[in-house]
Write a protein that holds these residues in place. Sequence first.
Motif, mmCIF file in Angstrom:
data_model
loop_
_atom_site.group_PDB
_atom_site.id
_atom_site.type_symbol
_atom_site.label_atom_id
_atom_site.label_comp_id
_atom_site.label_asym_id
_atom_site.label_seq_id
_atom_site.Cartn_x
_atom_site.Cartn_y
_atom_site.Cartn_z
ATOM 1 N N HIS A 1 -19.510 1.682 6.632
ATOM 2 C CA HIS A 1 -18.126 2.180 6.639
ATOM 3 C C HIS A 1 -18.038 3.493 5.861
ATOM 4 O O HIS A 1 -17.440 4.473 6.336
ATOM 5 N N LEU A 2 -18.642 3.542 4.678
ATOM 6 C CA LEU A 2 -18.569 4.757 3.872
ATOM 7 C C LEU A 2 -19.318 5.916 4.528
ATOM 8 O O LEU A 2 -18.870 7.070 4.466
ATOM 9 N N LEU A 3 -20.446 5.638 5.172
ATOM 10 C CA LEU A 3 -21.154 6.707 5.874
ATOM 11 C C LEU A 3 -20.274 7.299 6.978
ATOM 12 O O LEU A 3 -20.176 8.524 7.119
ATOM 13 N N HIS A 4 -19.643 6.442 7.758
ATOM 14 C CA HIS A 4 -18.776 6.928 8.829
ATOM 15 C C HIS A 4 -17.544 7.623 8.266
ATOM 16 O O HIS A 4 -17.043 8.593 8.860
ATOM 17 N N ALA A 5 -17.049 7.143 7.128
ATOM 18 C CA ALA A 5 -15.900 7.806 6.496
ATOM 19 C C ALA A 5 -16.268 9.232 6.085
ATOM 20 O O ALA A 5 -15.475 10.170 6.263
ATOM 21 N N ILE A 6 -17.470 9.398 5.544
ATOM 22 C CA ILE A 6 -17.936 10.746 5.194
ATOM 23 C C ILE A 6 -18.014 11.605 6.453
ATOM 24 O O ILE A 6 -17.547 12.751 6.479
ATOM 25 N N GLY A 7 -18.618 11.047 7.511
ATOM 26 C CA GLY A 7 -18.746 11.782 8.755
ATOM 27 C C GLY A 7 -17.397 12.193 9.324
ATOM 28 O O GLY A 7 -17.206 13.349 9.734
ATOM 29 N N ASN A 8 -16.445 11.268 9.348
ATOM 30 C CA ASN A 8 -15.109 11.578 9.865
ATOM 31 C C ASN A 8 -14.412 12.646 9.022
ATOM 32 O O ASN A 8 -13.743 13.542 9.548
ATOM 33 N N TYR A 9 -14.573 12.551 7.705
ATOM 34 C CA TYR A 9 -13.905 13.500 6.803
ATOM 35 C C TYR A 9 -14.486 14.903 6.978
ATOM 36 O O TYR A 9 -13.745 15.888 7.078
ATOM 37 N N VAL A 10 -15.817 15.004 7.019
ATOM 38 C CA VAL A 10 -16.450 16.319 7.166
ATOM 39 C C VAL A 10 -16.093 16.925 8.513
ATOM 40 O O VAL A 10 -15.845 18.131 8.622
ATOM 41 N N ARG A 11 -16.041 16.085 9.556
ATOM 42 C CA ARG A 11 -15.646 16.587 10.872
ATOM 43 C C ARG A 11 -14.228 17.172 10.842
ATOM 44 O O ARG A 11 -13.952 18.196 11.455
ATOM 45 N N ALA A 12 -13.341 16.485 10.122
ATOM 46 C CA ALA A 12 -11.935 16.895 10.121
ATOM 47 C C ALA A 12 -11.663 18.072 9.184
ATOM 48 O O ALA A 12 -10.860 18.950 9.503
ATOM 49 N N VAL B 1 -18.526 13.493 -2.229
ATOM 50 C CA VAL B 1 -19.546 14.097 -1.368
ATOM 51 C C VAL B 1 -18.907 14.669 -0.106
ATOM 52 O O VAL B 1 -19.262 15.766 0.352
ATOM 53 N N ALA B 2 -17.959 13.935 0.476
ATOM 54 C CA ALA B 2 -17.288 14.409 1.687
ATOM 55 C C ALA B 2 -16.479 15.675 1.415
ATOM 56 O O ALA B 2 -16.417 16.589 2.244
ATOM 57 N N GLU B 3 -15.862 15.745 0.243
ATOM 58 C CA GLU B 3 -15.038 16.908 -0.109
ATOM 59 C C GLU B 3 -15.884 18.123 -0.476
ATOM 60 O O GLU B 3 -15.529 19.263 -0.156
ATOM 61 N N LEU B 4 -17.015 17.891 -1.143
ATOM 62 C CA LEU B 4 -17.876 18.994 -1.600
ATOM 63 C C LEU B 4 -19.335 18.692 -1.257
ATOM 64 O O LEU B 4 -20.140 18.386 -2.142
ATOM 65 N N PRO B 5 -19.706 18.752 0.010
ATOM 66 C CA PRO B 5 -21.084 18.430 0.391
ATOM 67 C C PRO B 5 -22.093 19.331 -0.323
ATOM 68 O O PRO B 5 -21.917 20.543 -0.402
ATOM 69 N N GLY B 6 -23.127 18.687 -0.858
ATOM 70 C CA GLY B 6 -24.190 19.420 -1.532
ATOM 71 C C GLY B 6 -23.863 19.845 -2.950
ATOM 72 O O GLY B 6 -24.714 20.383 -3.648
ATOM 73 N N GLN B 7 -22.624 19.589 -3.413
ATOM 74 C CA GLN B 7 -22.224 20.054 -4.741
ATOM 75 C C GLN B 7 -21.899 18.914 -5.705
ATOM 76 O O GLN B 7 -21.922 19.114 -6.920
ATOM 77 N N ALA B 8 -21.578 17.751 -5.173
ATOM 78 C CA ALA B 8 -21.163 16.650 -6.052
ATOM 79 C C ALA B 8 -22.376 15.820 -6.475
ATOM 80 O O ALA B 8 -22.916 15.991 -7.573
ATOM 81 N N TYR B 9 -22.841 14.940 -5.631
ATOM 82 C CA TYR B 9 -23.983 14.081 -5.924
ATOM 83 C C TYR B 9 -24.970 14.225 -4.769
ATOM 84 O O TYR B 9 -24.635 13.889 -3.634
ATOM 85 N N ASN B 10 -26.148 14.714 -5.065
ATOM 86 C CA ASN B 10 -27.108 14.943 -3.983
ATOM 87 C C ASN B 10 -28.526 14.603 -4.452
ATOM 88 O O ASN B 10 -29.029 15.229 -5.378
ATOM 89 N N PRO B 11 -29.162 13.584 -3.839
ATOM 90 C CA PRO B 11 -28.589 12.740 -2.787
ATOM 91 C C PRO B 11 -27.672 11.670 -3.375
ATOM 92 O O PRO B 11 -27.739 11.374 -4.565
ATOM 93 N N LEU B 12 -26.836 11.099 -2.519
ATOM 94 C CA LEU B 12 -26.068 9.906 -2.876
ATOM 95 C C LEU B 12 -26.758 8.721 -2.237
ATOM 96 O O LEU B 12 -26.994 8.710 -1.025
ATOM 97 N N PHE B 13 -27.100 7.732 -3.054
ATOM 98 C CA PHE B 13 -27.831 6.552 -2.587
ATOM 99 C C PHE B 13 -26.940 5.329 -2.811
ATOM 100 O O PHE B 13 -26.627 4.971 -3.951
ATOM 101 N N LEU B 14 -26.495 4.705 -1.722
ATOM 102 C CA LEU B 14 -25.637 3.519 -1.799
ATOM 103 C C LEU B 14 -26.477 2.284 -1.533
ATOM 104 O O LEU B 14 -27.175 2.217 -0.516
ATOM 105 N N HIS B 15 -26.414 1.324 -2.424
ATOM 106 C CA HIS B 15 -27.182 0.096 -2.165
ATOM 107 C C HIS B 15 -26.299 -1.138 -2.315
ATOM 108 O O HIS B 15 -25.412 -1.193 -3.178
#
Length: 452
Positions: free
Chosen positions: A156-167, A133-147
């Motif tokens: 941690h994974l939410l922040h990892a996505i945020g950090n990756y998309v920012r970078a 999802v971080a590499e291809l936003p909107g193209q891989a799994y949408n929505p992604l639901f983590l439980h």
Amino acid sequence: MALPAQSESLPAWRTIKAGLRERVGDSQYEIWLSGLEFHSWDGERLLLGAPLATRGWVTDRFLREIERCARSILGEGTRVVLDAGESAAPGAATTSASEPATAPADRFNPRYSFDQFIIGHGNRLAHAAALAVAELPGQAYNPLFLHAPPGLGKTHLLHAIGNYVRAYGGGATVRYTTAEAFTNHFLTALNAKTLAPFKRAYRDADVLLIDDVQFLASKVKTEEEFFHTFNVLYESGRQLVLTCDRLPRSLTTIEARLRERFEAGLVADMTPPDHATRVAILRKRAALDGIQLADPAVLDLIAARVKNNIRALEGALIRVVAFHSLTQRPIDLALAREVMDSMYPVLGYARPTVEDVKRIVADQFSLSADELTSASRTARVAWPRQLAIHLARELTGASLKAIGDAFGGRNHATVLHACKRVSERLAEDDNIAHDLASLTQRLDHQQVDRGD
């Protein structure tokens, strides 16, 4: 034990922050408390810096919790004072000090990256999906639901996505919030008649990360607004990632149309880490914090005591380090055992028996022990029986013949068939992993609590 005024103040502050995170949860901590800075400690007064944009809200909502954590480490006479931090939180809304910040949080913990995430059997799918999802936003799994239950790495994974998309996202806009913060922001905007800026704050995002969506339950107006926000983003091909402590179908107090949208993409579960993964998590944390271990076996000891919550696992390590700072003793097995005995005492543990498994499974599914071992083939009885046989084989060490005998004299082939059926359904249905984790946890707690 109170600390000396200055010499041990910084290790104590790390311990206080870990306690705060444990008390309020990852999402609330990251939004409101992660920006707190240590300024000074004079033996009575702990002076902390807080960003101007959130200082009033933190004072009103969290000062008592901060003081409780501080007093547990620094002594009962400790008083906490919040002063202006060096700067307002990056990306935070500009508000008065007496009002909560009203924009979704754009601050991501730099330590919550994909590189720092320890992958194990229980989180491999969730990690891979989050990275995709971080590499291809909107193209891989949408929505992604983590439980997952609390403390297993969803935030941690939410922040990892945020950090990756920012970078690496080429300027894509990423927003992070919690369901509770979304609700508070919506109600504030509704009362102030400022709904247009509120909608822009969320609907203009290229990637929207929502933590703890279970807290949308029973909030009719907020659910309605969230439903429309979800649709706007989804239909325009932008990415949504949501976390929850249960499966979408279990959110019975949330509208069916929202539950259906949560299930429209990929639902990935996260289960408690095994022993090797827990040790790896501790080793990574020790390396990040520069913790010098006199004996690496300390990590094995901690991992053996704390099994079902990563936050508690790291908190246990931090407490050991804090005790080391207070006493100047080396971080060896003797010190770790002393600290862990006070937090997670070993009252005795033995493998559960087949009878233990039968009793726990029967209770979980509201059956009697006789029903579980009967000849009944109804779904109400047959599936719990297969789960019980699977757990008995995995956890008790009993032979196939002994297991078959305990379940009404079933033969070797029937026991193997039951185990195979559970494995097949485990690969098809996320609920099965949740049921097995819950039953295993109950069996573990039973063994420790009764002191076998």
